[in-house]
Every structure is written in structure tokens, then in C-alpha cells.
Design a protein around this motif. Structure first.
Motif, short mmCIF file in Angstrom:
data_model
loop_
_atom_site.label_atom_id
_atom_site.label_comp_id
_atom_site.label_asym_id
_atom_site.label_seq_id
_atom_site.Cartn_x
_atom_site.Cartn_y
_atom_site.Cartn_z
N GLU A 66 47.46 17.55 41.20
CA GLU A 66 47.93 17.71 39.81
C GLU A 66 47.85 19.16 39.32
O GLU A 66 48.46 19.52 38.31
CB GLU A 66 47.16 16.76 38.86
CG GLU A 66 45.68 17.04 38.70
CD GLU A 66 44.81 16.38 39.78
OE1 GLU A 66 45.35 15.96 40.81
OE2 GLU A 66 43.58 16.31 39.57
N LEU A 67 47.10 20.00 40.06
CA LEU A 67 47.02 21.42 39.65
C LEU A 67 47.99 22.32 40.42
O LEU A 67 48.14 23.51 40.08
CB LEU A 67 45.59 21.95 39.84
CG LEU A 67 44.52 21.48 38.86
CD1 LEU A 67 43.21 22.21 39.12
CD2 LEU A 67 44.96 21.72 37.41
N HIS A 68 48.63 21.78 41.45
CA HIS A 68 49.50 22.65 42.26
C HIS A 68 50.55 23.35 41.41
O HIS A 68 51.19 22.72 40.57
CB HIS A 68 50.17 21.83 43.37
CG HIS A 68 49.20 21.36 44.42
ND1 HIS A 68 49.57 20.56 45.49
CD2 HIS A 68 47.87 21.59 44.57
CE1 HIS A 68 48.51 20.32 46.24
NE2 HIS A 68 47.46 20.93 45.70
N PHE A 69 50.71 24.61 41.62
CA PHE A 69 51.65 25.50 40.91
C PHE A 69 51.29 25.72 39.43
O PHE A 69 52.04 26.37 38.69
CB PHE A 69 53.10 24.99 41.00
CG PHE A 69 53.64 24.98 42.40
CD1 PHE A 69 53.80 26.16 43.11
CD2 PHE A 69 54.00 23.78 43.01
CE1 PHE A 69 54.30 26.16 44.41
CE2 PHE A 69 54.51 23.77 44.31
CZ PHE A 69 54.66 24.97 45.01
N HIS A 70 50.18 25.15 38.98
CA HIS A 70 49.77 25.31 37.59
C HIS A 70 49.38 26.77 37.34
O HIS A 70 48.59 27.34 38.07
CB HIS A 70 48.57 24.39 37.33
CG HIS A 70 48.27 24.16 35.90
ND1 HIS A 70 48.71 23.05 35.20
CD2 HIS A 70 47.56 24.90 35.01
CE1 HIS A 70 48.28 23.12 33.95
NE2 HIS A 70 47.59 24.24 33.81
N LYS A 71 49.90 27.38 36.28
CA LYS A 71 49.54 28.77 35.97
C LYS A 71 48.14 28.80 35.37
O LYS A 71 47.87 28.11 34.37
CB LYS A 71 50.52 29.36 34.96
CG LYS A 71 51.77 29.93 35.61
CD LYS A 71 52.62 30.64 34.57
CE LYS A 71 53.93 31.06 35.23
NZ LYS A 71 54.90 31.57 34.31
N VAL A 72 47.30 29.62 35.95
CA VAL A 72 45.90 29.68 35.50
C VAL A 72 45.45 31.12 35.31
O VAL A 72 46.04 32.07 35.85
CB VAL A 72 44.95 29.01 36.52
CG1 VAL A 72 45.19 27.51 36.58
CG2 VAL A 72 45.07 29.65 37.90
N CYS A 73 44.36 31.25 34.54
CA CYS A 73 43.56 32.46 34.62
C CYS A 73 42.23 32.01 35.21
O CYS A 73 41.93 30.82 35.21
CB CYS A 73 43.37 33.09 33.24
SG CYS A 73 42.52 32.05 32.05
N GLY A 74 41.47 32.94 35.71
CA GLY A 74 40.22 32.49 36.32
C GLY A 74 39.43 33.63 36.90
O GLY A 74 39.72 34.80 36.69
N VAL A 75 38.38 33.24 37.62
CA VAL A 75 37.52 34.20 38.30
C VAL A 75 37.35 33.71 39.74
O VAL A 75 37.09 32.52 39.96
CB VAL A 75 36.13 34.31 37.63
CG1 VAL A 75 35.28 35.36 38.36
CG2 VAL A 75 36.26 34.65 36.15
N LEU A 76 37.52 34.60 40.69
CA LEU A 76 37.21 34.26 42.08
C LEU A 76 35.85 34.89 42.41
O LEU A 76 35.72 36.11 42.46
CB LEU A 76 38.30 34.75 43.04
CG LEU A 76 38.06 34.36 44.50
CD1 LEU A 76 37.82 32.86 44.65
CD2 LEU A 76 39.25 34.74 45.36
N TRP A 77 34.86 34.01 42.59
CA TRP A 77 33.47 34.46 42.72
C TRP A 77 33.09 34.71 44.17
O TRP A 77 33.61 34.05 45.09
CB TRP A 77 32.52 33.38 42.21
CG TRP A 77 32.75 32.89 40.82
CD1 TRP A 77 33.34 31.71 40.45
CD2 TRP A 77 32.35 33.53 39.60
NE1 TRP A 77 33.35 31.60 39.08
CE2 TRP A 77 32.74 32.69 38.53
CE3 TRP A 77 31.70 34.73 39.31
CZ2 TRP A 77 32.50 33.02 37.20
CZ3 TRP A 77 31.46 35.05 37.99
CH2 TRP A 77 31.86 34.21 36.95
N CYS A 78 32.11 35.57 44.35
CA CYS A 78 31.43 35.69 45.65
C CYS A 78 30.02 36.18 45.35
O CYS A 78 29.82 37.33 44.95
CB CYS A 78 32.16 36.66 46.57
SG CYS A 78 31.33 36.85 48.17
N TYR A 79 29.05 35.29 45.52
CA TYR A 79 27.65 35.64 45.25
C TYR A 79 26.95 35.86 46.58
O TYR A 79 27.01 35.01 47.48
CB TYR A 79 26.97 34.51 44.46
CG TYR A 79 25.56 34.86 44.04
CD1 TYR A 79 25.32 35.56 42.86
CD2 TYR A 79 24.48 34.49 44.83
CE1 TYR A 79 24.02 35.90 42.48
CE2 TYR A 79 23.18 34.82 44.45
CZ TYR A 79 22.96 35.53 43.27
OH TYR A 79 21.68 35.85 42.89
N VAL A 80 26.26 36.97 46.71
CA VAL A 80 25.53 37.27 47.94
C VAL A 80 24.08 36.84 47.72
O VAL A 80 23.27 37.57 47.14
CB VAL A 80 25.61 38.78 48.29
CG1 VAL A 80 24.93 39.04 49.63
CG2 VAL A 80 27.07 39.24 48.35
#
Ligand SMILES: Cc1cc2nc3c(=O)[nH]c(=O)nc-3n(C[C@H](O)[C@H](O)[C@H](O)COP(=O)(O)OP(=O)(O)OC[C@H]3O[C@@H](n4cnc5c(N)ncnc54)[C@H](O)[C@@H]3O)c2cc1C
Length: 461
Positions: A258-272
Motif C-alpha cells: 500500500e506504500l509503493h510509489f507513495h511520495k514521502v519525506c523521511g530519514v534514512l538512519w544508520c546507528y553505529v
């Protein structure tokens, strides 16, 4: 006789492959990552050794032939190729070795990030660099190198310990903190202007699993989310990396249909670090911007997050790149972001805003050639689509978005993430370091043999 035959006569003992326009492999060999760039070199020299590299450099110089050096071929502006001249392709110099005791990794000048990450990952080690595993270690490192672990460990260049370089006269030198120091300084951010790097040695860090993945909100919430993100990043621990993005949810696993192709804003995280600490570090952002559509960070090998975009962005799409550094994200700028984020012209088009504080700010502006250490964010506006008929549309979005934000920028851009915008943009992006770079260029490449790049003209030329 073909160009390859003529070259072969002079390039005695060339161990790699020489490919000219009559070769059945020419079309495949000339293709680079960005299909918007369609150039036809006269000869592609796929080098197999440092000696091959030396021969090609000397040959191009002797006959005054335009020379393009190719690492991974990812450069948006297409600096890994040229029309009519020679492409020196480093793809065959792709070995990586790791010394776990010394905490170093050495990669050939044509290795990809995938190869570097796989080799270091076997030892539970990693070095920070970019976010897409097919990118070349060569171009990304020489331009700076920012990505998923930048706040924690700095830019790729901040972890570069040594380089082996074939200079414009064909000589091989090593550059490090005590040998050819001016060259070593210039290589760390100055791009491919100073020679062909045949080997990079990096400091590596203990990194096993990281806690990584996206949080997405509907694009209509962009102003609230970006404001929350800006305020949150000011005090976030440096173990937490997370770039703000506009994107469309990719049409495949692990995303719900249901989210495919949905326009989003967001954050791509990477925690070390560990999962509990990651959750605690992210929580203030979730408190400030509640009810995301998806919150997906979880434990994974570092190499897995590095390759997470590979399927979405294969070689052969059309790309148009613009970029800008920002010291601050003002409320006025946030309104502009929200407007253009909602107007992404194709589902692959995207904006990434990488935080470049933390460990990046431990290094001074003139300690390396990378002259924007006080900037807090590096944004890239990338129009992307597989269909060439959309080239103008994606270009217009990228250019207009960037132009609208220029008044709020720091005055320069991360040169690895722009097309060819001319010498003034290059000068502005090196800021106070440009004149020293021009002097080092005059010392190591006075005839500007290495000019298919974000070029620094030799001083006094
Ligand atoms: C999909 C995608 C994602 C990206 N993500 C990031 C990211 O997360 N972080 C980031 O910092 N950048 C990123 N970039 C930008 C990337 O850093 C640049 O495109 C970089 O130029 C790619 O390096 P390359 O070796 O693959 O490119 P190439 O096109 O092969 O080379 C680029 C330039 O570097 C020179 N060069 C390359 N290797 C050498 C060498 N060994 N010796 C001397 N000169 C050399 C070339 O002559 C040319 O001028 C991304 C690019 C793409 C296409």
C-alpha cells in the motif's frame, strides 16, 4: 589500422585490454552509470596493472591526447569518459586487502564500495564512505566521500592514510602524512586533478552490525518533519547518522504494497552501536514528528545498508545532479523544500540532505582540500528516470529546486554531486583552499593532463 592497433604498437607489454570503436565490446565498455552522458572515446584502455597505467599516461601525454580516468564510472557529470580521447579504465585494479591488526584496508584504484565493504566486513571492520555499493572508491574518495557513517567517523578522506599515485610524467609516488604531503593534502577532496591513484589505504573501525533503515512520513508533513529533523540533529549523538530525504517508496520488498510509489519525506538512519542505544537516540525525533507511515530501522550488516539502494538505482538511468552546502536550514528554506519535495517529477527522483557535522567538524577547513567543514548539511537534488524522454523534466526540477535554495546555502557544493557547472562553481566549492590547490596542481600536473574532472587550472597558466 585501428586506434587500438596503433596504441598497442607503442604500449609495449600492455597487459590489459585495448578497445576501440571496431571492437564488439566497445558499446559495453564505453557505457557509464549515468545514461544522460553519451560519449564516444577513441580508445578504452582497461588497465590490469600499475605499469599499464603508467604506459597509458605517458602515451596520452606524448601525443597530447585527451585523457579521462575512470574508477567506478559513477560520476554524474560523466568525468569517467570523454569524446575522441582515451579512457584509462581502472576497473581491473580492484583488489582489496585488510590488515585487521593494523586496522587498515588497501583498495585498488578501480575497486567499488561493494568490494571494499565486503572485504572489511569479513573482519567486523568498516571505513566510512558513500551509500551506493556500485560507486567507485576512486572518485568518491578523491572528492570527499560522505554517507552512512560520516558523523561518526568523518569523510572518506578523513580516514585516508596513504595513496599510491601515477603522476602526469608516469612516475609512481606515495603520498601520506610524511611523504609528498602537499599532494596528500590535495588528494583529500581535490578530485582526480593530481594523478591516477592506483591504491588507497584507509583506517578502518570496528563496525559489525549497524542499526539502519528508514522512517517515512507522508510528503504533506514535510515542513513539520524537516523542522523537527533540523532541531533534532543539533544535539543527536555522533553515533547516529541519518539523512533527510524526499523519495517515493520503492515498489518491492521490504515495503508494504500500500506504500509503493507513495511520495514521502523521511530519514534514512544508520546507528553505529547497539539496538537499545539506537532506539533511545532516535526517540526524540519520533516524539517531535509522531505517527510516521513506517519506522523500519533494525540490525543489519554494514554492507547491507550500503547496498540497500542498489536495486532501485541500477546503471543506465538518466540522472541530473545539483547540490548545495548549508550551514543552517532556515524556516524559509524549509518551505521551499516542501514545495519541491511534493513536486518530484518521477518516482526515482530524490533529494538527500546529509548531515556533515560530528566527526567532519573535528578536521579544520585547511587541513585537507575539502573547504566547507563549517557546513552542517550537504544536499543533493537528483532528477532520475530510466526514460530518456523525461530528461528535460528531471533536469528542470533539479535546477529549479537548487536555484530556489541558493540564497540559503553556504556558497558552494559537494563537487562529487553536481554536473559540470564550470570553473566558478569549482572555485567557490573549494573556497579558501582553491589557490593552494592551483599551486599543487602546477607542481604535479603543469600541463593539465588530468582535466576531465571538476578542474583546477594550474596556477599561473
Ligand atoms: C547512485 C550514486 C550514488 C552516490 N552516492 C554518493 C554518496 O553517498 N556519497 C558520496 O560522497 N558520493 C556519492 N555519489 C557521488 C560519487 O561520489 C561520484 O559520482 C564519484 O565521482 C564516483 O566515483 P567513481 O570512481 O565511481 O566515478 P568515475 O566516473 O569513474 O570518476 C569520477 C572522477 O574521479 C576521477 N577518478 C576516479 N577514480 C580515480 C582514481 N583512482 N585516480 C584518479 N582519479 C580518479 C575520474 O577521473 C573522474 O574525474 C554517488 C553517485 C551515484 C551515481
Amino acid at each position: 589500422m585501428t586506434a587500438a592497433h596503433v596504441a598497442r604498437q607503442e604500449l609495449n607489454g600492455f597487459q590489459g585490454r585495448l578497445i576501440d570503436r571496431d571492437d564488439p565490446e566497445y558499446e559495453a565498455a564505453r557505457a557509464i552509470y549515468n545514461a544522460m552522458i553519451d560519449r564516444r572515446p577513441g580508445l578504452i584502455a582497461q588497465c590490469a596493472s600499475v605499469e599499464d597505467v603508467r604506459s597509458v599516461v605517458r602515451y596520452a601525454r606524448k601525443h597530447d591526447i585527451l585523457l579521462a580516468v575512470r574508477g567506478g564510472g559513477h560520476n554524474g557529470a560523466g568525468f569517467g569518459t570523454c569524446d575522441d580521447g582515451i579512457v584509462l579504465d581502472l576497473g581491473g585494479l580492484d583488489s582489496v586487502s585488510v590488515d585487521p591488526a593494523a586496522r587498515t584496508a588497501t583498495a585498488g584504484g578501480g575497486a567499488t564500495l561493494a568490494q571494499l565493504d565486503a572485504a572489511t566486513g569479513e573482519h567486523g571492520l568498516a571505513t566510512p564512505s558513500g551509500i551506493i555499493s556500485t560507486t567507485g572508491v576512486g572518485g568518491i574518495t578523491l572528492g570527499g566521500g560522505l554517507g552512512h557513517m560520516t558523523r561518526t567517523f568523518g569523510l572518506a578522506i578523513d580516514n585516508l592514510l596513504e595513496a599510491e599515485v601515477v603522476l602526469a610524467d608516469g612516475e609512481v609516488v606515495r603520498a601520506n602524512a610524511s611523504q609528498n604531503e602537499d599532494l596528500f593534502w590535495a588528494l583529500r577532496g581535490g578530485g582526480g586533478n593530481f594523478g591516477v591513484v592506483t591504491e588507497f589505504t584507509f583506517r578502518v573501525h570496528p563496525v559489525g552490525t549497524v542499526i539502519a533503515g528508514p522512517t517515512f512520513w507522508d510528503v504533506s508533513q514535510a515542513e513539520d518533519v524537516l523542522r523537527a529533523y533540523r532541531d533534532f540533529m543539533r544535539t543527536a549523538p555522533r553515533e547516529l547518522n541519518g539523512f533527510f530525504l524526499f523519495a517515493s517508496v520503492p515498489p518491492g520488498d521490504p515495503f508494504p504494497p500500500e506504500l509503493h510509489f507513495h511520495k514521502v519525506c523521511g530519514v534514512l538512519w544508520c546507528y553505529v552501536g547497539d539496538e537499545a542505544s539506537a532506539a533511545a537516540a532516535m526517540q526524540p525525533m519520533l516524539d517531535a514528528a509522531p505517527e510516521p507511515l513506517l519506522h523500519g530501522p533494525g540490525p543489519m550488516p554494514h554492507a547491507a545498508i550500503q547496498g540497500a539502494f542498489d536495486g532501485v538505482y541500477p546503471k543506465g538511468d538518466q540522472w541530473y545532479w545539483r547540490a548545495e552546502f548549508f550551514n543552517e536550514i532556515t524556516d524559509e528554506a524549509i518551505a521551499i523544500h516542501a514545495k519541491y519535495g511534493a513536486a518530484m517529477p518521477t518516482w526515482k527522483s530524490t533529494m538527500h540532505m546529509y548531515p556533515i557535522d560530528g566527526a567532519v567538524h573535528d578536521v579544520g577547513n585547511d587541513d585537507t582540500a575539502w573547504g566547507y567543514r563549517e557546513a552542517n548539511f550537504s544536499a543533493v537534488f537528483a532528477g532520475v528516470d530510466p526514460d530518456p524522454s523525461n530528461a528535460e523534466v528531471i533536469k528542470a526540477w533539479s535546477v529549479e529546486y537548487n536555484d530556489a535554495l541558493k540564497p540559503y546555502g553556504s556558497g558552494g557544493a559537494y563537487l562529487n554531486m553536481i554536473m559540470d557547472e564550470g570553473p566558478e562553481r569549482v572555485r567557490a566549492s573549494f573556497k579558501g583552499n582553491y589557490d593552494k590547490l592551483a599551486s599543487v596542481k602546477a607542481e604535479y600536473d603543469p600541463s593539465n593532463l588530468f582535466r576531465v574532472n571538476q578542474n583546477i587550472a594550474p596556477a599561473n597558466n
